[in-house]
Design a protein around this motif. Structure first.
Motif, PDB file in Angstrom:
ATOM      1  N   VAL A   1       0.831  -1.204   0.000  1.00  0.00           N
ATOM      2  CA  VAL A   1       0.000   0.000   0.000  1.00  0.00           C
ATOM      3  C   VAL A   1       0.867   1.257   0.000  1.00  0.00           C
ATOM      4  O   VAL A   1       0.604   2.219  -0.732  1.00  0.00           O
ATOM      5  CB  VAL A   1      -0.947  -0.005   1.214  1.00  0.00           C
ATOM      6  CG1 VAL A   1      -1.700   1.313   1.330  1.00  0.00           C
ATOM      7  CG2 VAL A   1      -1.935  -1.163   1.112  1.00  0.00           C
ATOM      8  N   LEU A   2       1.925   1.250   0.795  1.00  0.00           N
ATOM      9  CA  LEU A   2       2.781   2.431   0.902  1.00  0.00           C
ATOM     10  C   LEU A   2       3.620   2.645  -0.350  1.00  0.00           C
ATOM     11  O   LEU A   2       3.807   3.778  -0.799  1.00  0.00           O
ATOM     12  CB  LEU A   2       3.685   2.304   2.130  1.00  0.00           C
ATOM     13  CG  LEU A   2       2.958   2.339   3.487  1.00  0.00           C
ATOM     14  CD1 LEU A   2       3.924   2.027   4.618  1.00  0.00           C
ATOM     15  CD2 LEU A   2       2.308   3.703   3.709  1.00  0.00           C
ATOM     16  N   VAL A   3       4.134   1.551  -0.929  1.00  0.00           N
ATOM     17  CA  VAL A   3       4.945   1.686  -2.143  1.00  0.00           C
ATOM     18  C   VAL A   3       4.094   2.220  -3.292  1.00  0.00           C
ATOM     19  O   VAL A   3       4.528   3.086  -4.058  1.00  0.00           O
ATOM     20  CB  VAL A   3       5.591   0.336  -2.523  1.00  0.00           C
ATOM     21  CG1 VAL A   3       6.241   0.418  -3.904  1.00  0.00           C
ATOM     22  CG2 VAL A   3       6.637  -0.062  -1.488  1.00  0.00           C
ATOM     23  N   ASP A   4       2.867   1.728  -3.409  1.00  0.00           N
ATOM     24  CA  ASP A   4       1.985   2.202  -4.472  1.00  0.00           C
ATOM     25  C   ASP A   4       1.493   3.623  -4.236  1.00  0.00           C
ATOM     26  O   ASP A   4       1.134   4.322  -5.175  1.00  0.00           O
ATOM     27  CB  ASP A   4       0.766   1.279  -4.591  1.00  0.00           C
ATOM     28  CG  ASP A   4       1.027   0.118  -5.530  1.00  0.00           C
ATOM     29  OD1 ASP A   4       1.970   0.208  -6.331  1.00  0.00           O
ATOM     30  OD2 ASP A   4       0.296  -0.877  -5.459  1.00  0.00           O
ATOM     31  N   GLY A   5       1.471   4.021  -2.950  1.00  0.00           N
ATOM     32  CA  GLY A   5       0.985   5.355  -2.622  1.00  0.00           C
ATOM     33  C   GLY A   5       2.109   6.370  -2.570  1.00  0.00           C
ATOM     34  O   GLY A   5       2.633   6.802  -3.605  1.00  0.00           O
ATOM     35  N   PRO A   6       2.528   6.765  -1.372  1.00  0.00           N
ATOM     36  CA  PRO A   6       3.537   7.832  -1.261  1.00  0.00           C
ATOM     37  C   PRO A   6       4.941   7.427  -1.688  1.00  0.00           C
ATOM     38  O   PRO A   6       5.787   8.276  -1.940  1.00  0.00           O
ATOM     39  CB  PRO A   6       3.498   8.195   0.227  1.00  0.00           C
ATOM     40  CG  PRO A   6       2.949   6.989   0.910  1.00  0.00           C
ATOM     41  CD  PRO A   6       1.997   6.361  -0.059  1.00  0.00           C
ATOM     42  N   GLY A   7       5.252   6.126  -1.756  1.00  0.00           N
ATOM     43  CA  GLY A   7       6.590   5.709  -2.191  1.00  0.00           C
ATOM     44  C   GLY A   7       7.248   4.770  -1.196  1.00  0.00           C
ATOM     45  O   GLY A   7       6.831   4.654  -0.037  1.00  0.00           O
ATOM     46  N   TRP A   8       8.322   4.098  -1.644  1.00  0.00           N
ATOM     47  CA  TRP A   8       8.952   3.078  -0.804  1.00  0.00           C
ATOM     48  C   TRP A   8       9.527   3.662   0.487  1.00  0.00           C
ATOM     49  O   TRP A   8       9.627   2.951   1.496  1.00  0.00           O
ATOM     50  CB  TRP A   8      10.037   2.328  -1.577  1.00  0.00           C
ATOM     51  CG  TRP A   8      11.240   3.142  -1.965  1.00  0.00           C
ATOM     52  CD1 TRP A   8      11.479   3.751  -3.144  1.00  0.00           C
ATOM     53  CD2 TRP A   8      12.388   3.423  -1.136  1.00  0.00           C
ATOM     54  NE1 TRP A   8      12.698   4.405  -3.133  1.00  0.00           N
ATOM     55  CE2 TRP A   8      13.281   4.217  -1.913  1.00  0.00           C
ATOM     56  CE3 TRP A   8      12.756   3.090   0.159  1.00  0.00           C
ATOM     57  CZ2 TRP A   8      14.501   4.674  -1.420  1.00  0.00           C
ATOM     58  CZ3 TRP A   8      13.972   3.543   0.661  1.00  0.00           C
ATOM     59  CH2 TRP A   8      14.826   4.324  -0.124  1.00  0.00           C
TER      60      TRP A   8
END
Length: 502
Positions: A171-178
């Motif tokens: 979820v985080l990688v697809d959203g704000p970034g790794w």
């Protein structure tokens, strides 16, 4: 603790709790930090392609982001358990959580793979201070006869966190970034610090001497062994530089660890690894089993996430959602497994749990190809969740149930160390196997695959490349499946604990 004294010893220990209050709020507070640091054991797996692309590096370097964390986590656990006994588990927990939280911020701010690996080392050191304190508090504040329910929460936390890590990461990688797989720890860590400061009691401390020779030997031996295993394929299992070769490093690592064990047997003061604890059969068996589990659960995440994103073209979030059945079933069934842990023979529960998990990995390895419908992949994931619920809690409860309260810190330190040593070796071994299978199936690609060479999710590989890549990942999955069989064999030697309800 002796068989006819469970109530007395527990009562004495619980005088540390103000007004003999329930130990559950303190445990819930500590579980928050424990959950966070375990999530970080696997959260990087789903972000592997994104980090490779963002930092322009290769598979082996990115796996070091996990291996460095696990190595720095595992090596100090033996001494941080003792530090908790000496300075109090609450104090060590708070220091460890603070270090971990600050290092998480550092991880998110890095711009090179080398700096990220260094920050992950500091993160691992913070985690090593925190982890033994959770089991020590359980052992010292819950009655032995009902400790299974507390261990169920601990076990469910360990199991679900390791499985949920990739979901949160996706979820985080697809959203704000790794970078946000690390930034998210900062607010959670602050909340955890406030809750632990308010709810965790100050328990009685015990004087300990510290075996610094043992610390040095174990650290050097583990580093040489892990570096040799993980880097072996890169150097074709030959020379690294001058007279230094991969077999030499691995051999030296094994030799140094043998010297470490010899030193522990000769140290008449207070050895880092109290070999006397292993006279208890259940403690010994539980440590063998948890090592195989740590190895396999850590190892399986890398081929699954690479297969989902690189072969099937799934986004990080959709890849991570493959693990939802596993996480949901593991969490839902954990309370049942915990109650059974106080009554049923641990051999039956643990063998079923580890066996089911091994079977699920064998199943996955057979269906990880380019044509398998996504819903079919969810079936072995669900079986893995069922297995996880019945392996974490029974093992944790059985490992410490027969130990005296004075050995709580040492026992929990050893148990968590063996789990993390398994995870370190699993991370290193799966890196070597993935590189070997890629080299065999895709000779032109191999372990040098870099972030610029493929999509990090959202566009599947061309079929001529995807099929051999998928085959390499499915073959790599056999390693963690086979290692879990060792755990199944080990738990068959469990005895019924002395304090267990009939």
């Amino acid at each position: 603790m002796t068989t006819n004294q469970p109530t007395t010893a527990t009562t004495a220990d619980q005088t540390d709790l103000p007004d003999a209050r329930s130990p559950w709020p303190a445990l819930w507070a500590m579980v928050l930090g424990f959950f966070m640091i375990l999530v970080d054991s696997t959260i990087v797996s789903v972000a592997t392609p994104a980090i490779m692309t963002g930092l322009r590096t290769d598979v082996n370097a990115v796996i070091w982001v996990t291996s460095a964390y696990l190595l720095a986590y595992a090596v100090p656990l033996l001494i941080t358990g003792r530090l908790g006994d000496r300075y109090g588990p609450k104090r060590l927990y708070l220091v460890g959580l603070a270090v971990f939280t600050l290092a998480s911020l550092w991880c998110g701010l890095t711009g090179t793979i080398g700096a990220l690996i260094l920050a992950r080392v500091v993160q691992g050191l913070g985690a090593s201070m925190l982890t033994p304190q959770t089991m020590a508090v359980i052992t010292r504040t819950f009655p032995a006869a009902s400790r299974g329910q507390a261990m169920a929460l601990w076990g469910a936390t360990a199991g679900v966190a390791i499985l949920v890590g990739p979901i949160v990461g996706g979820v985080l990688v697809d959203g704000p970034g790794w970078e946000w797989i690390f930034f998210i720890n900062v607010p959670v860590g602050i909340v955890g610090l406030v809750l632990a400061a308010r709810l965790v009691p100050r328990l009685e401390t015990h004087t300990h001497s510290f075996d610094w020779v043992g610390v040095a030997l174990s650290a050097i031996g583990m580093f040489l062994l892990v570096f040799g295993v993980q880097e072996g394929e890169r150097y074709d299992w030959g020379t690294i530089a001058g007279p230094i070769s991969v077999p030499l490093l691995i051999g030296l690592g094994v030799a140094v660890l043998a010297v470490f064990l010899w030193w522990q047997s000769r140290n008449r003061k207070e050895p880092l690894l109290p070999l006397g604890l292993f006279r208890d059969r259940n403690f010994s068996v539980a440590n063998v089993a948890i090592t195989s589990i740590g190895f396999s659960i850590t190892a399986m995440a890398f081929p699954v996430m690479l297969y989902a994103q690189v072969v099937r073209g799934l986004s990080p979030t959709r890849s991570a959602l493959l693990l939802v059945p596993m996480a949901v079933l593991s969490g839902a069934l954990a309370p049942i497994a915990g109650r059974l842990s106080d009554r049923a023979h641990p051999r039956n529960l643990s063998a079923f749990g580890i066996g089911a998990t091994s079977a699920s990995l064998f199943w996955l390895s057979r269906i990880m190809d380019t044509a398998t419908p996504i819903w079919v992949l969810l079936l072995p994931m669900a079986l893995m969740g069922v297995g996880g619920a019945f392996m974490w809690a029974p093992l944790g409860a059985t490992a410490t149930r027969n130990l005296p309260l004075s050995a709580a810190g040492a026992g929990s330190g050893v148990y968590n160390t063996t789990r993390q040593v398994g995870a370190v070796l699993g991370s290193a071994a799966i890196a070597a196997v993935i590189q070997a299978r890629l080299s065999a199936n895709l000779p032109g690609l191999g372990g040098g695959m870099s972030g610029s060479g493929f999509s990090a999710g959202g566009a599947a590989m061309p079929a001529p490349v995807a099929e051999p890549f998928a085959r390499a990942m499915s073959e790599a999955m056999l390693l963690p499946a086979v290692v879990l069989v060792i755990g199944v064999i080990a738990v068959l030697f469990f005895e019924r604990p002395r304090h267990q309800k009939a």
